[in-house]
Motif scaffolding. Structure first.
Motif, short mmCIF file in Angstrom:
data_model
loop_
_atom_site.label_atom_id
_atom_site.label_comp_id
_atom_site.label_asym_id
_atom_site.label_seq_id
_atom_site.Cartn_x
_atom_site.Cartn_y
_atom_site.Cartn_z
N GLY A 329 0.80 -1.22 0.00
CA GLY A 329 0.00 0.00 0.00
C GLY A 329 0.83 1.26 0.00
O GLY A 329 0.68 2.14 -0.86
N LEU A 330 1.75 1.40 0.96
CA LEU A 330 2.57 2.59 1.04
C LEU A 330 3.63 2.62 -0.06
O LEU A 330 4.07 3.71 -0.47
N ALA A 331 4.06 1.46 -0.54
CA ALA A 331 4.98 1.44 -1.69
C ALA A 331 4.29 2.00 -2.93
O ALA A 331 4.88 2.76 -3.71
N ILE A 332 3.02 1.62 -3.13
CA ILE A 332 2.25 2.16 -4.25
C ILE A 332 2.06 3.67 -4.07
O ILE A 332 2.19 4.45 -5.02
N ALA A 333 1.73 4.09 -2.85
CA ALA A 333 1.54 5.52 -2.59
C ALA A 333 2.81 6.31 -2.92
O ALA A 333 2.75 7.37 -3.54
N THR A 334 3.96 5.79 -2.51
CA THR A 334 5.22 6.46 -2.80
C THR A 334 5.47 6.55 -4.29
O THR A 334 5.89 7.58 -4.82
N SER A 335 5.21 5.45 -5.01
CA SER A 335 5.41 5.44 -6.45
C SER A 335 4.51 6.45 -7.15
O SER A 335 4.94 7.16 -8.06
#
Length: 370
Positions: A329-335
């Motif tokens: 989730g947060l990896a997608i948000a960062t991307s």
């Protein structure tokens, strides 16, 4: 196979030598044109009062003495130009040699080598520093992609192994409950699909810049809050919305993913009954922000630094029936934030929980005609 031409150092050396010879020849030509041409040809008799006469050298005599000396001078200038040019060319091209050596090492797979140029701050130093910065970023990206690929393989192997185990048990037990079998297979399949879709979203976001339109973060956040209102209620978590107009130049589907991931992360990793989530948008000055704050367990700055890495769930973050999380989730948000030119800041709350703030350059609100 094409034959290798002259090296850059040799070409520069020949250029320096030729320049020195040309300059010397011009000086000698000036002597000839402006001095020797005024000397007449033939025997020149100089009358000296009281002592008779004397024969002075004419033009031919001077040319006979001048031309060999001028030729030797040009040869000496060429030799001096070659020696000095070879030395100067080596000094000038030394940074390029270091860059070429670093490039060959990088091409062979060694990304840890750096040029570390210590010369004067000129164009070559700028190229060397830029090359070092590029190698640093490539090394970091390659390490991240390798770790990401390894983690992704592990995460995808889990539902596949689960599916195989379920099928093996079903094959060994003819009286297996079909409904339970289908439910477990469906859950494993949903898990694999969720991980695959998340990986594809990250890959698409990183591969090419998304198309942009003018988007109100407030409307995007309202949709995300509405989506997870039922999940928050079922967990006993209060979900508060404070959306002020905040216009940005972005991609609406990606911003919906961003808001949804932040809100879902805040709800799922909360304290449960008695916990709360506050989601808000605001536009102040040149920036528009989307902030999601939630209660939860106490986090250290070291814990927070790892949350944006793929497949990082943190201590106590487990899957449940309503959230088969993949840790993306947060990896997608960062991307998404990086692709849209923004920044994502994660700050632990003193009382436990997390404050996630996505900040983007603000744009004027569209007019009625728009």
């Amino acid at each position: 196979m094409r034959r290798r031409g002259l090296s850059a150092r040799l070409r520069l050396t020949l250029s320096y030598a030729a320049l020195v010879v040309v300059v010397g020849a011009i000086l000698l030509a000036v002597v000839f044109v402006f001095l020797l041409r005024y000397v007449p040809e033939g025997n020149i008799v100089v009358l000296q009062p009281g002592s008779g006469s004397a024969i002075a050298p004419d033009r031919n005599d001077l040319l006979a003495a001048f031309v060999p000396a001028a030729t030797l001078a040009c040869a000496a200038l060429f030799a001096l130009g070659m020696l000095g040019g070879w030395f100067l060319a080596g000094r000038v091209l030394r940074p390029l040699t270091e860059i070429s050596d670093a490039a060959r090492r990088a091409a062979s797979g060694s990304l840890s080598h750096r040029i570390g140029s210590t010369g004067p701050h000129d164009e070559f130093r700028d190229v060397a520093d830029t090359f070092d910065a590029m190698l640093t970023r490539i090394e970091r990206n390659v390490a991240g992609y390798r770790r990401f690929a390894a983690d992704a393989s592990h995460e995808l192997r889990t539902p596949l192994a689960t599916t195989r185990a379920i099928l093996d048990v079903a094959a060994a037990d003819p009286d297996v409950d079909t409904g339970t079998l289908v439910a477990r297979l469906s859950a494993a399949n949903d898990r694999a699909v969720a991980v695959t879709e998340a990986l594809l979203l990250i890959a698409r976001t990183d591969a090419a810049p998304p198309e942009r339109t003018t988007v109100d973060l407030a409307l995007v956040l309202e949709d995300a809050v509405e989506t997870f209102a039922g999940l928050a209620e079922s967990r006993g978590t209060a979900l508060h919305l404070g959306a002020q107009p905040a216009w940005v130049s972005g991609n609406e589907p990606l911003l919906l993913h961003l808001a949804a991931n932040l809100v879902q992360n805040a709800v799922v990793h909360n304290t449960g009954a008695g916990g709360w989530v506050r989601a808000s948008t605001d536009a102040t000055g040149a920036h528009a922000t989307l902030t999601v704050e939630n209660t939860g367990r106490r986090l250290t700055p070291e814990d927070v630094a790892l949350l944006t890495e793929p497949f990082r769930r943190g201590e106590g973050r487990t899957r449940s029936a309503d959230h088969a999380g993949a840790g993306l989730g947060l990896a997608i948000a960062t991307s998404i934030v990086d692709a849209l030119g923004g920044t994502l800041t994660l700050v632990p709350r003193a009382d436990g929980g997390l404050v996630a703030t996505a900040r983007f350059p603000a744009v004027p609100a569209p007019t009625t005609d728009d």
